[in-house]
Design a protein around this motif. Structure first.
Motif, PDB file in Angstrom:
ATOM      1  N   GLN A 121      32.210  64.837  19.598  1.00  0.00           N
ATOM      2  CA  GLN A 121      32.543  64.964  20.962  1.00  0.00           C
ATOM      3  C   GLN A 121      33.613  65.634  21.172  1.00  0.00           C
ATOM      4  O   GLN A 121      33.970  66.207  22.261  1.00  0.00           O
ATOM      5  CB  GLN A 121      32.649  63.415  21.869  1.00  0.00           C
ATOM      6  N   GLY A 122      34.603  66.026  20.176  1.00  0.00           N
ATOM      7  CA  GLY A 122      35.930  66.626  20.109  1.00  0.00           C
ATOM      8  C   GLY A 122      35.525  68.256  20.002  1.00  0.00           C
ATOM      9  O   GLY A 122      36.554  68.884  19.964  1.00  0.00           O
ATOM     10  N   VAL A 123      34.283  68.828  19.985  1.00  0.00           N
ATOM     11  CA  VAL A 123      33.949  69.946  19.519  1.00  0.00           C
ATOM     12  C   VAL A 123      33.198  70.690  20.461  1.00  0.00           C
ATOM     13  O   VAL A 123      32.161  69.868  20.900  1.00  0.00           O
ATOM     14  CB  VAL A 123      33.513  70.033  18.188  1.00  0.00           C
ATOM     15  N   ILE A 124      33.262  71.797  21.015  1.00  0.00           N
ATOM     16  CA  ILE A 124      32.144  72.631  21.607  1.00  0.00           C
ATOM     17  C   ILE A 124      31.467  73.434  20.761  1.00  0.00           C
ATOM     18  O   ILE A 124      32.247  74.304  20.037  1.00  0.00           O
ATOM     19  CB  ILE A 124      32.802  73.358  22.861  1.00  0.00           C
ATOM     20  N   LYS A 125      30.275  73.101  20.570  1.00  0.00           N
ATOM     21  CA  LYS A 125      29.622  74.054  19.844  1.00  0.00           C
ATOM     22  C   LYS A 125      28.761  75.099  20.483  1.00  0.00           C
ATOM     23  O   LYS A 125      27.768  74.964  21.404  1.00  0.00           O
ATOM     24  CB  LYS A 125      28.391  73.161  18.996  1.00  0.00           C
ATOM     25  N   ILE A 126      29.104  76.434  19.941  1.00  0.00           N
ATOM     26  CA  ILE A 126      28.718  77.729  20.684  1.00  0.00           C
ATOM     27  C   ILE A 126      27.542  78.098  19.587  1.00  0.00           C
ATOM     28  O   ILE A 126      27.945  78.437  18.569  1.00  0.00           O
ATOM     29  CB  ILE A 126      29.716  78.651  20.939  1.00  0.00           C
ATOM     30  N   GLU A 171      16.264  75.848  16.836  1.00  0.00           N
ATOM     31  CA  GLU A 171      16.685  75.082  15.665  1.00  0.00           C
ATOM     32  C   GLU A 171      18.197  74.797  16.118  1.00  0.00           C
ATOM     33  O   GLU A 171      18.744  73.641  16.026  1.00  0.00           O
ATOM     34  CB  GLU A 171      16.661  75.791  14.346  1.00  0.00           C
ATOM     35  N   LEU A 172      18.940  75.805  16.627  1.00  0.00           N
ATOM     36  CA  LEU A 172      20.443  75.471  17.120  1.00  0.00           C
ATOM     37  C   LEU A 172      20.304  74.410  18.166  1.00  0.00           C
ATOM     38  O   LEU A 172      21.394  73.602  18.165  1.00  0.00           O
ATOM     39  CB  LEU A 172      21.097  77.062  17.659  1.00  0.00           C
ATOM     40  N   ILE A 173      19.416  74.525  19.177  1.00  0.00           N
ATOM     41  CA  ILE A 173      19.433  73.400  20.422  1.00  0.00           C
ATOM     42  C   ILE A 173      19.309  72.268  19.891  1.00  0.00           C
ATOM     43  O   ILE A 173      19.708  71.209  19.972  1.00  0.00           O
ATOM     44  CB  ILE A 173      18.577  73.853  21.313  1.00  0.00           C
ATOM     45  N   ASP A 214      26.215  73.198  22.339  1.00  0.00           N
ATOM     46  CA  ASP A 214      26.208  72.928  23.799  1.00  0.00           C
ATOM     47  C   ASP A 214      26.028  74.538  24.623  1.00  0.00           C
ATOM     48  O   ASP A 214      25.501  74.181  25.649  1.00  0.00           O
ATOM     49  CB  ASP A 214      27.807  72.642  23.967  1.00  0.00           C
ATOM     50  N   VAL A 215      26.367  75.505  23.878  1.00  0.00           N
ATOM     51  CA  VAL A 215      25.890  76.805  24.614  1.00  0.00           C
ATOM     52  C   VAL A 215      25.174  77.781  23.895  1.00  0.00           C
ATOM     53  O   VAL A 215      25.590  77.941  22.612  1.00  0.00           O
ATOM     54  CB  VAL A 215      27.422  77.323  25.140  1.00  0.00           C
ATOM     55  N   LEU A 216      24.244  78.439  24.297  1.00  0.00           N
ATOM     56  CA  LEU A 216      23.558  79.422  23.608  1.00  0.00           C
ATOM     57  C   LEU A 216      24.126  80.878  24.162  1.00  0.00           C
ATOM     58  O   LEU A 216      24.085  81.022  25.162  1.00  0.00           O
ATOM     59  CB  LEU A 216      22.053  79.319  23.936  1.00  0.00           C
ATOM     60  N   SER A 218      32.967  71.177  31.775  1.00  0.00           N
ATOM     61  CA  SER A 218      31.835  70.390  31.107  1.00  0.00           C
ATOM     62  C   SER A 218      31.110  71.506  30.364  1.00  0.00           C
ATOM     63  O   SER A 218      31.333  72.696  30.730  1.00  0.00           O
ATOM     64  CB  SER A 218      30.758  69.851  32.048  1.00  0.00           C
ATOM     65  N   THR A 219      30.072  71.342  29.572  1.00  0.00           N
ATOM     66  CA  THR A 219      29.194  72.241  29.080  1.00  0.00           C
ATOM     67  C   THR A 219      27.633  71.885  29.132  1.00  0.00           C
ATOM     68  O   THR A 219      26.934  72.507  28.679  1.00  0.00           O
ATOM     69  CB  THR A 219      29.279  72.313  27.521  1.00  0.00           C
TER      70      THR A 219
END
Length: 401
Positions: free
Chosen positions: A26-31, A89-91, A97-99, A327-328
Motif C-alpha cells: 500500500q506504500g507504493v504506486i505501481k506504474i 498480466e500487469l493488471i 495501479d496505472v497502465l 488516489s490511483t
C-alpha cells in the motif's frame, strides 16, 4: 496443547507477515508500462531513461500522496496481441495501479481497447494515430504526444507556402502511416484546393524496398514529397533517394525526421532543407528545458532524445494526476486527468477534457547537414493547443465514448 499453541503461533506469525506485506504494497504506486523495446530501441531506450529520471525525482521529493513510485516495464514485441497479453498480466498479476506506454499505433489501440473493457486507466505516451483520442477514443484512455492530425496541421502551412501542385507520398502501411497521410491530404487540400497527389507508396513497416520506392516516386515526377517513414526505413529511403537524385530541386515535408532518434543516424547522408517536426535539444533555452537537460545529462552523461522527453513527461503526468485525484483508482484518475495541467520540458501542458489529448506541441524547422551531422535549424515551437480540431468535431467523433 503445545502443538496447538505452536500451530496458533505459526498462524499468527503468517498473519502478521501478510499484513506487513500488504502494508508495504500500500506504500507504493505501481506504474505498469508496455512497449516495443526490442523493436524500436532508438526511441525507447532514451524513453526508458526519461521515465527512470522522473521516478527518481518524484521519489526523492517524497513520492505521491506519501507513496513511492515503482515502475514495472514489459516488452510487447511490437505485436498488438502480445501487448494486450502483457498488459493483462500487469493488471492481474502485478496488481499495477496505472497502465502506461506503447509506441506503435496498432499496439496502442489494442491496449486502449483493453483499458476500455477493463475500465482501467491508461496513459498512452507515444502512439500517434488519431484514433487514440478521437475516432474510437474511450473514457479510460489519455494521450501525451501530439497525434498525426496535430503534426500534419503544424506542417501544412509550411507545405502550402511552397505552392507545389503535384505531391507524392510515402508512408509505412499501418495505422500510424495511414492516419498521418489522411490528415495531411485533408488539411493540404483545404489550404490549397488545386493540389494533386500523383503517387503514393505504402511500404511494410521495417521492410521498405527503398530502391523500388524511390524509383516509383521519381517516375511520377512530383513537385514535392510528403514522407512519413521513420527509423531504419527512413535511413534506407534517404540513402537511396540521395543516390538516385530524388531530392534534387524537390522539397520534402517529413513527419518526425527532426527527432534526434532518426536524424542522428543519417550523419553525412542528412539531406538539407527538409521541412520537419522534431526536437532540437541543443538549442532550446527555456528554463524548463534547461533544468531537464541538466538533470538528464548529469544522470546519463548523454543528451536527451525526444523519447527522453516523452518518458519523463508521461511519468510526471501520472504523478500529477494521482496527486490531484488523491488516489490511483481508475475512475478518480480519469476525473483528475480531465483538464489536468502538468509542467514538462516543453512547458505547461493540459489534458483536454473533451478528448483526453494533451496540448504538448512540437518543433517545426528544417534539416541541415552540418559537417557530416544532421541538425535541425530555423525551428519554432508550435503549441499543440492551437492545432487540435474543434471541440464540436471531437464530440461527433467520440459519439460512442
Amino acid at each position: 496443547m503445545k502443538m496447538q499453541y505452536r500451530v496458533l503461533g505459526t498462524m499468527t506469525y503468517l498473519g502478521l507477515l501478510a499484513s506487513l506485506v500488504t502494508a508495504q504494497a500500500q506504500g507504493v504506486i505501481k506504474i505498469g508500462e508496455v512497449n516495443s523495446y526490442k523493436a524500436q530501441p532508438a526511441f525507447l531506450e532514451p524513453y526508458k531513461k526519461g521515465m527512470e529520471l522522473a521516478v527518481e525525482e518524484i521519489n526523492a521529493a517524497g513520492g505521491v500522496n506519501g507513496k513511492k513510485i515503482e515502475l514495472i516495464t514489459r516488452d510487447d514485441n511490437a505485436n498488438p496481441g502480445d501487448a494486450v497479453r502483457v498488459a493483462e498480466e500487469l493488471i492481474s498479476r502485478e496488481k499495477i495501479d496505472v497502465l502506461t506506454g506503447t509506441f506503435l499505433s496498432n499496439t496502442g489501440l489494442a491496449v486502449a481497447d483493453l483499458a476500455k473493457q477493463k475500465k482501467f486507466f491508461f496513459l498512452a505516451g507515444e502512439p500517434l494515430t488519431d484514433k487514440m483520442t478521437w475516432q474510437g477514443g474511450n473514457q479510460y484512455t489519455f494521450r501525451l504526444r501530439p497525434g498525426t492530425y496535430m503534426q500534419a496541421a503544424m506542417l501544412v502551412p509550411e507545405a502550402a507556402k511552397l505552392k507545389k501542385k503535384r505531391w507524392a507520398i510515402v508512408y509505412p502501411n499501418y495505422e500510424y502511416g495511414q492516419s498521418a497521410v489522411a490528415a495531411f491530404k485533408q488539411l493540404l487540400k483545404a489550404a490549397q484546393p488545386d493540389v494533386e497527389f500523383v503517387a503514393e507508396q505504402a511500404t511494410p513497416l521495417g521492410r521498405v524496398d527503398a530502391g523500388s520506392v524511390v524509383q516509383a516516386l521519381a517516375d511520377a515526377k512530383p513537385d514535392a514529397i510528403f514522407n512519413v517513414l521513420f527509423g531504419a526505413d527512413l535511413s534506407r529511403f534517404v540513402r537511396e533517394g540521395n543516390t538516385r537524385g530524388l531530392f534534387k530541386d524537390r522539397t520534402v515535408v517529413s513527419v518526425l525526421t527532426g527527432e534526434p532518434e532518426y536524424l542522428d543516424p543519417l550523419k553525412e547522408e542528412t539531406p538539407n532543407g527538409w521541412i520537419v517536426t522534431g526536437y532540437p535539444w541543443h538549442g532550446i533555452q527555456t528554463p524548463e528545458h534547461k533544468a531537464f537537460f541538466l538533470a538528464y545529462h548529469a544522470k546519463y552523461k548523454d543528451y536527451p532524445r525526444l523519447g527522453s522527453v516523452v518518458g519523463y513527461a508521461m511519468i510526471h503526468s501520472v504523478a500529477a494526476g494521482a496527486a490531484k485525484a488523491k488516489s490511483t483508482e481508475s475512475a478518480k484518475m480519469v476525473a483528475a486527468f480531465k483538464g489536468l495541467q502538468v509542467s514538462t520540458p516543453f512547458g505547461k501542458i493540459t489534458y483536454r477534457p473533451e478528448d483526453h489529448q494533451s496540448t504538448m506541441g512540437a518543433f517545426v524547422g528544417k534539416t541541415k547537414n552540418e559537417n557530416g551531422k544532421g541538425v535541425m535549424v530555423d525551428y519554432t515551437y508550435f503549441d499543440g493547443a492551437k492545432f487540435q480540431p474543434p471541440a464540436a468535431d471531437v464530440k461527433k467523433s467520440r459519439a460512442t465514448d
